[in-house]
Write a protein that holds these residues in place. Sequence first.
Motif, mmCIF file in Angstrom:
data_model
loop_
_atom_site.group_PDB
_atom_site.id
_atom_site.type_symbol
_atom_site.label_atom_id
_atom_site.label_comp_id
_atom_site.label_asym_id
_atom_site.label_seq_id
_atom_site.Cartn_x
_atom_site.Cartn_y
_atom_site.Cartn_z
ATOM 1 N N UNK A 107 -4.378 -6.148 -0.995
ATOM 2 C CA UNK A 107 -5.812 -6.794 -1.725
ATOM 3 C C UNK A 107 -6.860 -6.144 -1.099
ATOM 4 N N UNK A 108 -6.753 -4.922 -1.558
ATOM 5 C CA UNK A 108 -8.132 -4.000 -1.357
ATOM 6 C C UNK A 108 -9.009 -4.470 -2.554
ATOM 7 N N UNK A 109 -10.463 -4.320 -2.005
ATOM 8 C CA UNK A 109 -11.614 -4.568 -3.011
ATOM 9 C C UNK A 109 -11.592 -3.352 -3.795
ATOM 10 N N UNK A 157 -4.210 9.458 0.809
ATOM 11 C CA UNK A 157 -3.045 9.253 1.745
ATOM 12 C C UNK A 157 -3.510 9.140 3.161
ATOM 13 N N UNK A 158 -4.892 9.649 3.552
ATOM 14 C CA UNK A 158 -5.315 9.522 4.928
ATOM 15 C C UNK A 158 -6.327 8.510 4.961
ATOM 16 N N UNK A 159 -6.486 7.498 3.960
ATOM 17 C CA UNK A 159 -7.879 6.360 4.051
ATOM 18 C C UNK A 159 -7.024 5.557 5.063
ATOM 19 N N UNK A 160 -8.025 5.009 6.017
ATOM 20 C CA UNK A 160 -7.886 3.670 6.820
ATOM 21 C C UNK A 160 -7.980 2.779 5.916
ATOM 22 N N UNK A 162 -7.986 -0.576 6.605
ATOM 23 C CA UNK A 162 -8.979 -1.495 7.117
ATOM 24 C C UNK A 162 -10.214 -1.043 6.673
ATOM 25 N N UNK A 163 -10.740 0.156 6.915
ATOM 26 C CA UNK A 163 -12.214 0.665 6.422
ATOM 27 C C UNK A 163 -12.239 0.559 4.806
ATOM 28 N N UNK A 164 -11.058 0.689 4.324
ATOM 29 C CA UNK A 164 -11.185 0.342 2.714
ATOM 30 C C UNK A 164 -11.250 -1.156 2.588
ATOM 31 N N UNK A 165 -11.262 -1.960 3.396
ATOM 32 C CA UNK A 165 -11.704 -3.380 3.061
ATOM 33 C C UNK A 165 -10.281 -4.362 3.182
ATOM 34 N N UNK A 166 -9.040 -3.738 3.759
ATOM 35 C CA UNK A 166 -7.861 -4.671 4.064
ATOM 36 C C UNK A 166 -8.267 -5.518 5.071
ATOM 37 N N UNK A 167 -7.789 -6.842 5.058
ATOM 38 C CA UNK A 167 -7.885 -7.669 6.016
ATOM 39 C C UNK A 167 -6.730 -7.785 6.991
ATOM 40 N N UNK A 168 -6.783 -8.283 8.261
ATOM 41 C CA UNK A 168 -5.669 -8.312 9.018
ATOM 42 C C UNK A 168 -4.706 -9.125 8.337
ATOM 43 N N UNK A 169 -4.997 -10.613 7.860
ATOM 44 C CA UNK A 169 -3.833 -11.180 6.829
ATOM 45 C C UNK A 169 -3.198 -10.476 5.958
ATOM 46 N N UNK A 170 -4.030 -9.407 5.185
ATOM 47 C CA UNK A 170 -3.326 -8.551 4.084
ATOM 48 C C UNK A 170 -2.343 -7.484 4.991
ATOM 49 N N UNK A 171 -2.893 -7.099 6.047
ATOM 50 C CA UNK A 171 -1.800 -6.168 6.648
ATOM 51 C C UNK A 171 -0.628 -6.638 7.077
ATOM 52 N N UNK A 172 -0.493 -7.919 7.436
ATOM 53 C CA UNK A 172 0.852 -8.591 7.304
ATOM 54 C C UNK A 172 1.495 -8.598 6.308
ATOM 55 N N UNK A 173 1.023 -9.077 5.158
ATOM 56 C CA UNK A 173 1.680 -9.132 3.902
ATOM 57 C C UNK A 173 2.410 -7.883 3.612
ATOM 58 N N UNK A 179 -3.010 -1.497 20.479
ATOM 59 C CA UNK A 179 -3.449 -0.137 19.973
ATOM 60 C C UNK A 179 -4.790 -0.344 19.071
ATOM 61 N N UNK A 180 -4.505 -1.287 18.121
ATOM 62 C CA UNK A 180 -5.546 -1.451 17.099
ATOM 63 C C UNK A 180 -6.822 -2.198 17.355
ATOM 64 N N UNK A 181 -6.711 -2.991 18.355
ATOM 65 C CA UNK A 181 -7.685 -3.615 18.813
ATOM 66 C C UNK A 181 -8.677 -3.086 19.469
#
Length: 70
Positions: A18-20, A28-31, A33-44, A68-70
């Motif tokens: 669910x990236x914007x 391939x090296x893009x973070x 979360x910095x690209x806009x992924x939410x924690x909810x989307x990361x679980x999905x 480690x992520x927090x």
Amino acid sequence: MDSTTRDRIRMVIAEYGHLPVDVSAVDDLTDLFQAGMTSHASVNLMLGLEAEFDVERSDAAALEEDRHHD
């Protein structure tokens, strides 16, 4: 990593991340979360990757990464 695996990963990111932005706009090296992924989307996304590659991530590994992520 071969191109087939990379394509499969990108397909799952496109479906579950669910990236914007379009997944083709990130490398391939893009973070993600910095690209806009939410924690909810990361679980999905994690669940989508598990299903796509028929693997399961242990609860202990997930908790360790969360620390480690927090």
